[in-house]
Write a protein that holds these residues in place. Sequence first.
Motif, PDB file in Angstrom:
ATOM      1  N   THR A   1       0.868  -1.160  -0.013  1.00  0.00           N
ATOM      2  CA  THR A   1      -0.166  -0.102   0.077  1.00  0.00           C
ATOM      3  C   THR A   1       0.772   1.078   0.015  1.00  0.00           C
ATOM      4  O   THR A   1       2.029   1.065   0.477  1.00  0.00           O
ATOM      5  CB  THR A   1      -1.089  -0.042   0.951  1.00  0.00           C
ATOM      6  OG1 THR A   1      -0.136   0.074   2.364  1.00  0.00           O
ATOM      7  CG2 THR A   1      -1.935  -1.288   1.256  1.00  0.00           C
TER       8      THR A   1
ATOM      9  N   LYS B   1      -0.944   5.565   7.484  1.00  0.00           N
ATOM     10  CA  LYS B   1      -1.981   6.014   8.335  1.00  0.00           C
ATOM     11  C   LYS B   1      -1.353   6.213   9.924  1.00  0.00           C
ATOM     12  O   LYS B   1      -0.675   5.351  10.324  1.00  0.00           O
ATOM     13  CB  LYS B   1      -3.311   5.298   8.501  1.00  0.00           C
ATOM     14  CG  LYS B   1      -4.190   5.217   7.231  1.00  0.00           C
ATOM     15  CD  LYS B   1      -5.477   4.340   7.296  1.00  0.00           C
ATOM     16  CE  LYS B   1      -6.236   4.393   6.066  1.00  0.00           C
ATOM     17  NZ  LYS B   1      -7.509   3.953   6.195  1.00  0.00           N
TER      18      LYS B   1
ATOM     19  N   LYS C   1     -14.316   0.829  -0.687  1.00  0.00           N
ATOM     20  CA  LYS C   1     -14.575   1.225   0.786  1.00  0.00           C
ATOM     21  C   LYS C   1     -13.796   2.466   0.941  1.00  0.00           C
ATOM     22  O   LYS C   1     -13.581   3.048   2.364  1.00  0.00           O
ATOM     23  CB  LYS C   1     -14.007   0.219   1.671  1.00  0.00           C
ATOM     24  CG  LYS C   1     -14.787  -1.023   1.460  1.00  0.00           C
ATOM     25  CD  LYS C   1     -14.685  -2.024   2.488  1.00  0.00           C
ATOM     26  CE  LYS C   1     -15.854  -3.304   2.562  1.00  0.00           C
ATOM     27  NZ  LYS C   1     -15.358  -4.452   3.403  1.00  0.00           N
ATOM     28  N   TYR C   2     -12.970   3.045   0.328  1.00  0.00           N
ATOM     29  CA  TYR C   2     -12.037   4.062   0.612  1.00  0.00           C
ATOM     30  C   TYR C   2     -13.126   5.703   0.935  1.00  0.00           C
ATOM     31  O   TYR C   2     -14.180   5.679   0.248  1.00  0.00           O
ATOM     32  CB  TYR C   2     -11.529   4.651  -0.873  1.00  0.00           C
ATOM     33  CG  TYR C   2     -10.541   5.706  -0.458  1.00  0.00           C
ATOM     34  CD1 TYR C   2      -9.282   6.098   0.260  1.00  0.00           C
ATOM     35  CD2 TYR C   2     -10.807   7.126  -1.095  1.00  0.00           C
ATOM     36  CE1 TYR C   2      -8.448   7.013   0.559  1.00  0.00           C
ATOM     37  CE2 TYR C   2     -10.254   8.225  -0.921  1.00  0.00           C
ATOM     38  CZ  TYR C   2      -8.978   8.154  -0.041  1.00  0.00           C
ATOM     39  OH  TYR C   2      -8.343   9.380   0.154  1.00  0.00           O
TER      40      TYR C   2
ATOM     41  N   HIS D   1     -10.899   1.999  -4.459  1.00  0.00           N
ATOM     42  CA  HIS D   1     -11.494   1.020  -3.906  1.00  0.00           C
ATOM     43  C   HIS D   1     -12.887   1.432  -3.218  1.00  0.00           C
ATOM     44  O   HIS D   1     -12.958   2.473  -3.000  1.00  0.00           O
ATOM     45  CB  HIS D   1     -10.569   0.707  -2.610  1.00  0.00           C
ATOM     46  CG  HIS D   1     -10.893  -0.766  -1.884  1.00  0.00           C
ATOM     47  ND1 HIS D   1     -12.049  -0.768  -0.934  1.00  0.00           N
ATOM     48  CD2 HIS D   1     -10.291  -1.816  -1.799  1.00  0.00           C
ATOM     49  CE1 HIS D   1     -12.092  -2.047  -0.491  1.00  0.00           C
ATOM     50  NE2 HIS D   1     -11.093  -2.760  -1.247  1.00  0.00           N
TER      51      HIS D   1
ATOM     52  N   CYS E   1     -12.826   9.535   1.642  1.00  0.00           N
ATOM     53  CA  CYS E   1     -11.896  10.741   1.188  1.00  0.00           C
ATOM     54  C   CYS E   1     -11.600  11.261   2.333  1.00  0.00           C
ATOM     55  O   CYS E   1     -12.351  11.846   3.230  1.00  0.00           O
ATOM     56  CB  CYS E   1     -12.249  11.637   0.092  1.00  0.00           C
ATOM     57  SG  CYS E   1     -11.527  12.836  -0.386  1.00  0.00           S
TER      58      CYS E   1
ATOM     59  N   ILE F   1      -0.530   4.375   0.966  1.00  0.00           N
ATOM     60  CA  ILE F   1      -0.953   5.347   2.106  1.00  0.00           C
ATOM     61  C   ILE F   1      -1.003   4.898   3.405  1.00  0.00           C
ATOM     62  O   ILE F   1      -1.102   3.888   3.589  1.00  0.00           O
ATOM     63  CB  ILE F   1      -2.637   5.640   1.955  1.00  0.00           C
ATOM     64  CG1 ILE F   1      -3.123   6.254   0.403  1.00  0.00           C
ATOM     65  CG2 ILE F   1      -3.250   6.381   2.919  1.00  0.00           C
ATOM     66  CD1 ILE F   1      -4.613   6.374   0.251  1.00  0.00           C
TER      67      ILE F   1
ATOM     68  N   ARG G   1      -5.269   2.399  -7.145  1.00  0.00           N
ATOM     69  CA  ARG G   1      -5.848   1.181  -6.535  1.00  0.00           C
ATOM     70  C   ARG G   1      -6.712   1.378  -5.331  1.00  0.00           C
ATOM     71  O   ARG G   1      -7.747   1.300  -5.129  1.00  0.00           O
ATOM     72  CB  ARG G   1      -5.088  -0.106  -6.321  1.00  0.00           C
ATOM     73  CG  ARG G   1      -5.718  -1.170  -5.939  1.00  0.00           C
ATOM     74  CD  ARG G   1      -4.798  -2.405  -6.039  1.00  0.00           C
ATOM     75  NE  ARG G   1      -3.878  -2.300  -4.753  1.00  0.00           N
ATOM     76  CZ  ARG G   1      -3.019  -3.014  -4.370  1.00  0.00           C
ATOM     77  NH1 ARG G   1      -2.353  -4.020  -5.159  1.00  0.00           N
ATOM     78  NH2 ARG G   1      -2.158  -2.950  -3.369  1.00  0.00           N
ATOM     79  N   GLU G   2      -5.852   2.257  -4.168  1.00  0.00           N
ATOM     80  CA  GLU G   2      -6.511   2.707  -3.028  1.00  0.00           C
ATOM     81  C   GLU G   2      -7.498   3.544  -3.097  1.00  0.00           C
ATOM     82  O   GLU G   2      -8.673   3.617  -2.555  1.00  0.00           O
ATOM     83  CB  GLU G   2      -5.421   2.916  -2.058  1.00  0.00           C
ATOM     84  CG  GLU G   2      -4.413   1.857  -1.734  1.00  0.00           C
ATOM     85  CD  GLU G   2      -3.133   2.396  -0.947  1.00  0.00           C
ATOM     86  OE1 GLU G   2      -3.498   3.015  -0.064  1.00  0.00           O
ATOM     87  OE2 GLU G   2      -1.913   1.941  -1.268  1.00  0.00           O
ATOM     88  N   LEU G   3      -7.435   4.475  -3.952  1.00  0.00           N
ATOM     89  CA  LEU G   3      -8.248   5.692  -4.331  1.00  0.00           C
ATOM     90  C   LEU G   3      -9.588   5.075  -4.890  1.00  0.00           C
ATOM     91  O   LEU G   3     -10.619   5.765  -4.391  1.00  0.00           O
ATOM     92  CB  LEU G   3      -7.922   6.749  -4.948  1.00  0.00           C
ATOM     93  CG  LEU G   3      -6.702   7.575  -4.338  1.00  0.00           C
ATOM     94  CD1 LEU G   3      -6.494   8.857  -5.299  1.00  0.00           C
ATOM     95  CD2 LEU G   3      -7.015   8.178  -2.974  1.00  0.00           C
TER      96      LEU G   3
ATOM     97  N   ARG H   1      -3.452  10.393   7.711  1.00  0.00           N
ATOM     98  CA  ARG H   1      -2.959   9.721   6.497  1.00  0.00           C
ATOM     99  C   ARG H   1      -1.951  10.672   5.668  1.00  0.00           C
ATOM    100  O   ARG H   1      -2.010  11.756   5.549  1.00  0.00           O
ATOM    101  CB  ARG H   1      -4.264   9.087   5.727  1.00  0.00           C
ATOM    102  CG  ARG H   1      -4.856  10.023   5.051  1.00  0.00           C
ATOM    103  CD  ARG H   1      -6.264   9.678   4.240  1.00  0.00           C
ATOM    104  NE  ARG H   1      -7.050   9.194   5.174  1.00  0.00           N
ATOM    105  CZ  ARG H   1      -8.183   8.434   5.005  1.00  0.00           C
ATOM    106  NH1 ARG H   1      -8.573   8.463   3.606  1.00  0.00           N
ATOM    107  NH2 ARG H   1      -9.134   8.185   5.927  1.00  0.00           N
TER     108      ARG H   1
ATOM    109  N   GLN I   1      -8.622  14.457  -5.389  1.00  0.00           N
ATOM    110  CA  GLN I   1      -8.258  14.046  -4.064  1.00  0.00           C
ATOM    111  C   GLN I   1      -7.531  15.200  -3.314  1.00  0.00           C
ATOM    112  O   GLN I   1      -6.365  15.520  -3.682  1.00  0.00           O
ATOM    113  CB  GLN I   1      -7.359  12.662  -3.918  1.00  0.00           C
ATOM    114  CG  GLN I   1      -6.712  12.548  -2.865  1.00  0.00           C
ATOM    115  CD  GLN I   1      -7.646  12.204  -1.679  1.00  0.00           C
ATOM    116  OE1 GLN I   1      -8.469  11.380  -1.609  1.00  0.00           O
ATOM    117  NE2 GLN I   1      -7.365  12.841  -0.207  1.00  0.00           N
TER     118      GLN I   1
END
Length: 362
Positions: free
Chosen positions: A56, A60, A124-125, A122, A127, A58, A118-120, A70, A161
């Motif tokens: 990954t 946290k 379940k992401y 997703h 913002c 990002i 990929r993470e943005l 993050r 973002q």
Amino acid sequence: MVQTTVRKAPKGRGARSNATGRYEPHVAEAMDDGWTSDDAEVAPLRTEQLIERPRTIISKNTSPDVGFDRSINPYKGCEHGCIYCYARPSHAWMGLSPGLDFESRIFVKPDAARLLERELAHPKYVCKRIHVGGNTDPYQPVEDERQTTRSLLQVMQRFNQPFSLITKSFRVTRDLDILGPMGRENLAQVFVSITTLDRSLARTMEPRASTPERRLEAIKRLSDAGVPVGVGFAPVIPGLNDHELEDVLKAAARAGATRAMYVTLRLPLEIKDLFREWLEDARPDRARRVMSLIRQTRGGKDYDADWSQRMKGTGPVAQLIATRYRAAAKRYGLDTPQPLLDITRFKVPPEFRPQMDLFDGT
């Protein structure tokens, strides 16, 4: 075109530069950090790039005194070589030295932009603001070649973002084509760290960062482009640079900064020995006094990790710094609250949505 200062001709060569051929699709330009032949030379140090492929991108955190939960660090290690850098101990986790290894063995992340996409994307992401460069500088010299930071900003621009970033480098102005529009749309903000206006001190304390003048120029260019920009007087080192607090804030405000922050020097883990070693060599006449004042901000110790006071310190010396900072920030109009970035405009581009989303009319 960025102008390049040539110190001396390469041995056995006639040309003084290595300009890109006119048929190449991209032009490589040398970045002028502001140092000239009148400044002290920096000892040559070969940079080794080490590949890291994280799962990954990002990161946290839950630290209540950090200000963001993050972040993204395009690189591990930093060529700027700032002796006080709180990120130095992280190299020990890699089996490397927080000393010269931290400055010369840089971990690069070739998959960074793909991971961020990929993470943005997703489902379940959620913002929230992402801070770029919370650990090491996203615009250190290796960025000229890798352009990892730029690729990450391009992804965030496509997704709307919101992000913030902090740097000591004039290189940040390279990305005004992204930072300008996003800044004007309340999707980006930048802090430029200026620790001293003294070129001699900057050269030895932050040897490969941009000169103080170039950092002020970066603030001006960011401000002129519509980017909300602040100045970070960090770290404040009592007995070494604290007397410059008002001058730095005044110069930054004149350049276009609209807010400020400061952090008192902290010396966790290996940094305390590295800093003391540097101080005794670079400023032997001040070394004992500086260390004494530092301990006075940390309850008599080199460092106190208590999160409630680790950023500012405690005691009369720390209180005086805080009082001076508040007065200067107010005087120069740098005490406005940092505005919240707009998270409502975040949107996954169509090419990253599940195939069936193309038919739902959104």
